[in-house]
Design an enzyme around this catalytic site. Structure first.
Site, PDB file in Angstrom:
ATOM      1  NE  ARG A 148       6.585   6.096 -12.729  1.00 18.09           N
ATOM      2  CZ  ARG A 148       5.844   6.765 -11.871  1.00 18.09           C
ATOM      3  NH1 ARG A 148       5.515   6.219 -10.715  1.00 18.09           N
ATOM      4  NH2 ARG A 148       5.454   7.981 -12.131  1.00 18.09           N
ATOM      5  CE  LYS A 162      -9.460  21.477  -7.369  1.00 17.51           C
ATOM      6  NZ  LYS A 162      -8.846  20.626  -6.337  1.00 17.51           N
ATOM      7  N   GLY A 200       0.129  13.046 -16.112  1.00 15.79           N
ATOM      8  CA  GLY A 200      -0.249  11.642 -16.087  1.00 15.79           C
ATOM      9  C   GLY A 200      -1.520  11.344 -16.858  1.00 15.79           C
ATOM     10  N   GLY A 204       4.105  14.840 -10.799  1.00 15.94           N
ATOM     11  CA  GLY A 204       4.448  16.063 -10.064  1.00 15.94           C
ATOM     12  C   GLY A 204       5.731  16.703 -10.571  1.00 15.94           C
TER      13      GLY A 204
HETATM   14  P1  ADP Z   1      -2.795  15.763 -16.057  1.00 12.62           P
HETATM   15  O1  ADP Z   1      -2.701  14.550 -15.172  1.00 12.62           O
HETATM   16  O2  ADP Z   1      -2.579  15.437 -17.505  1.00 12.62           O
HETATM   17  O3  ADP Z   1      -1.938  16.891 -15.575  1.00 12.62           O
HETATM   18  P2  ADP Z   1      -5.107  16.733 -14.659  1.00 12.62           P
HETATM   19  O4  ADP Z   1      -4.851  15.775 -13.563  1.00 12.62           O
HETATM   20  O5  ADP Z   1      -4.868  18.168 -14.398  1.00 12.62           O
HETATM   21  O6  ADP Z   1      -4.302  16.291 -15.976  1.00 12.62           O
HETATM   22  O7  ADP Z   1      -6.633  16.630 -15.115  1.00 12.62           O
HETATM   23  C1  ADP Z   1      -7.195  15.481 -15.630  1.00 12.62           C
HETATM   24  C2  ADP Z   1      -8.659  15.389 -15.331  1.00 12.62           C
HETATM   25  O8  ADP Z   1      -9.352  16.539 -15.740  1.00 12.62           O
HETATM   26  C3  ADP Z   1      -9.281  14.230 -16.061  1.00 12.62           C
HETATM   27  O9  ADP Z   1      -9.640  13.242 -15.134  1.00 12.62           O
HETATM   28  C4  ADP Z   1     -10.494  14.837 -16.759  1.00 12.62           C
HETATM   29  O10 ADP Z   1     -11.669  14.051 -16.656  1.00 12.62           O
HETATM   30  C5  ADP Z   1     -10.682  16.139 -16.018  1.00 12.62           C
HETATM   31  N1  ADP Z   1     -11.417  17.119 -16.842  1.00 12.62           N
HETATM   32  C6  ADP Z   1     -11.112  17.553 -18.070  1.00 12.62           C
HETATM   33  N2  ADP Z   1     -12.066  18.387 -18.526  1.00 12.62           N
HETATM   34  C7  ADP Z   1     -13.012  18.459 -17.574  1.00 12.62           C
HETATM   35  C8  ADP Z   1     -14.258  19.141 -17.463  1.00 12.62           C
HETATM   36  N3  ADP Z   1     -14.718  19.918 -18.440  1.00 12.62           N
HETATM   37  N4  ADP Z   1     -14.969  18.988 -16.324  1.00 12.62           N
HETATM   38  C9  ADP Z   1     -14.510  18.189 -15.338  1.00 12.62           C
HETATM   39  N5  ADP Z   1     -13.352  17.518 -15.379  1.00 12.62           N
HETATM   40  C10 ADP Z   1     -12.604  17.649 -16.483  1.00 12.62           C
HETATM   41 MG    MG Z   2      -3.579  14.121 -13.219  1.00 13.69          MG
END
Ligand code: ADP
Ligand code: MG
Length: 398
Positions: free
Chosen positions: A36, A203, A355, A378
């Site tokens: 950053r 999720k 992230g 966010g």
């Molecule tokens: P980002 O930060 O890119 O927006 P998220 O925070 O929404 O992504 O999600 C990232 C997490 O989702 C990772 O830690 C990953 O391990 C988890 N994940 C991905 N696929 C699965 C799965 N099939 N079951 C459980 N967790 C998962």
């Molecule tokens: Mg995340």
């Protein structure tokens, strides 16, 4: 809407307030990732090289009590900034008062000071985080012009962004904010087609509004990761021990109807018996996930299907890993998706927001394979949701 940037103003001899995002991770008082700071350098250097007097500030962590103050001082960041700039950065250990005002008035053209963590003001009634009008007005009074370069806080209405902008003649974007507006804002407004969105992560509930917004704009929405299982369930499949949000199954059904064929989930997954890096890996068709297994990555047919859409895309937006990429055994799908996107870099605008997705790409050594890797967590998410971000809205229109 096009926004003014630091290139559109004259900074020479001016006191230039620069809001950056120096909310860096600290481990035992040391900066563990300086990205950053590095990202903010172009804007700061531009101001200094053009004879501005830079007054730099940021929030760092949360400040709820005196102990948080000790933990979240920006002093260490000022030091690091100074070594990057190869120039003294005067650190002012307060957020208001005579010490700060004197330091500002002593600044000469091309010099820089940084004051303490804006959230120190949160100790007294969340003045920074709740955009206390008196605070924004006070900080605005210290400068002549305001450069907002803090994309990471653009989704928040704070005294140090919106509050200052409301009380100063000119507010412009720094280069980092400009880049985010150009790539995320510009792409959502006017994408080259085909536009393929890839959504993953843990999720559905975290990403509902992103899915809804991208369904409106993209030509295809590829869904993987943990969130896919709520959709599979909505389609009538049994998902074993996979991540499932029962209370979102109805919503997933509605989204599938609304999508009218735009959503692609593929039809196979890699599974394991436990959420464990060493769990045995099996490949399963989506209609035959055993009750005691969970899906941890997209399967090979799904990977190929996703690639078939990505390879012809002119725009790709990716948010969320399609598997548990932190486990090497289940990182294949996410790696393939990242590689397929990197492969089309020369023909398409490719954007990562999120992230963990960015972390995955860094881990795979593919950081140069993308047009833009968003710096906000966010903030990127809310921007992808189609929301108006207050930290962007407060910048003057061109
Ligand atoms: P980002 O930060 O890119 O927006 P998220 O925070 O929404 O992504 O999600 C990232 C997490 O989702 C990772 O830690 C990953 O391990 C988890 N994940 C991905 N696929 C699965 C799965 N099939 N079951 C459980 N967790 C998962
Ligand atoms: Mg995340």
């Amino acid at each position: 809407m096009a926004k003014k940037t630091v290139r559109d103003i004259n900074v020479k001899g001016k006191k230039v307030l620069i809001r950056v995002d120096f909310n860096v991770p600290l481990k035992n008082g040391e900066i563990s990732d300086e990205n950053r700071i590095v990202e903010a350098l172009p804007t700061i250097k531009y101001v200094l090289e053009h004879g501005g007097r830079a007054i730099v500030f940021s929030h760092l962590g949360r400040v709820k009590d005196e102990a948080d103050k000790a933990k979240n001082s920006l002093a260490v960041v000022a030091k690091r900034l100074s070594s990057h700039l190869n120039q003294e950065v005067t650190f002012v250990p307060v957020t208001r008062g005579k010490l700060l005002e004197d330091a500002v008035s002593k600044l000469k053209d091309g010099e820089i000071l940084m004051f303490e963590n804006t959230r120190f003001e949160d100790l007294d009634g969340n003045k920074e985080s709740k955009n206390n009008p008196e605070l924004g007005k006070y900080w605005a009074s210290l400068g002549d012009v305001f450069v907002n370069d803090a994309f990471g806080t653009a989704h928040r209405d704070a005294a140090s962004n919106v509050g200052i902008a409301a009380n100063i003649k000119e507010t412009v974007a720094g280069f980092l904010l400009e880049k985010e507006i150009k790539f995320i804002g510009g792409t959502l407004e006017n994408p080259q087609r085909p536009f393929v969105a890839i959504l993953g992560g843990a999720k559905v509930s975290d990403k509902i509004e992103v899915i809804q917004n991208l369904l409106k704009i993209a030509d295809k929405v590829l869904i993987g990761g943990g969130m896919a299982f709520t959709f599979f369930k909505a389609m009538g499949y049994e998902v074993g021990k996979s991540l499932l949000e029962e209370e979102k199954v109805e919503l997933a059904k509605e989204l599938l109807v609304l999508a009218n064929g735009k959503i692609e989930l593929g039809d196979d997954v890699y599974t394991g018996k436990a959420f464990d890096p060493n769990t045995e890996k099996n490949v399963r068709s989506i209609d035959s996930i055993p009750v005691d297994e969970m899906g941890l990555d997209i399967g090979p047919r799904t990977t190929a299907l996703f690639e078939s859409f990505i390879k012809d895309a002119k725009t790709v937006v990716w948010n969320g890993p399609v598997g548990v990429f932190e486990f090497p055994r289940f990182s294949e799908g996410t790696k393939s998706v990242a590689q397929s996107i990197a492969d089309i870099k020369n023909q398409a605008t490719t954007i990562i927001g999120g992230g963990d997705s960015a972390a995955a790409v860094i881990q795979f050594g593919l950081i140069d394979g993308f047009s833009h890797i968003s710096t906000g967590g966010g903030a990127s998410l809310e921007y992808l949701e189609g929301k108006v971000l207050p930290g962007i809205q407060c910048v003057d229109d061109l």
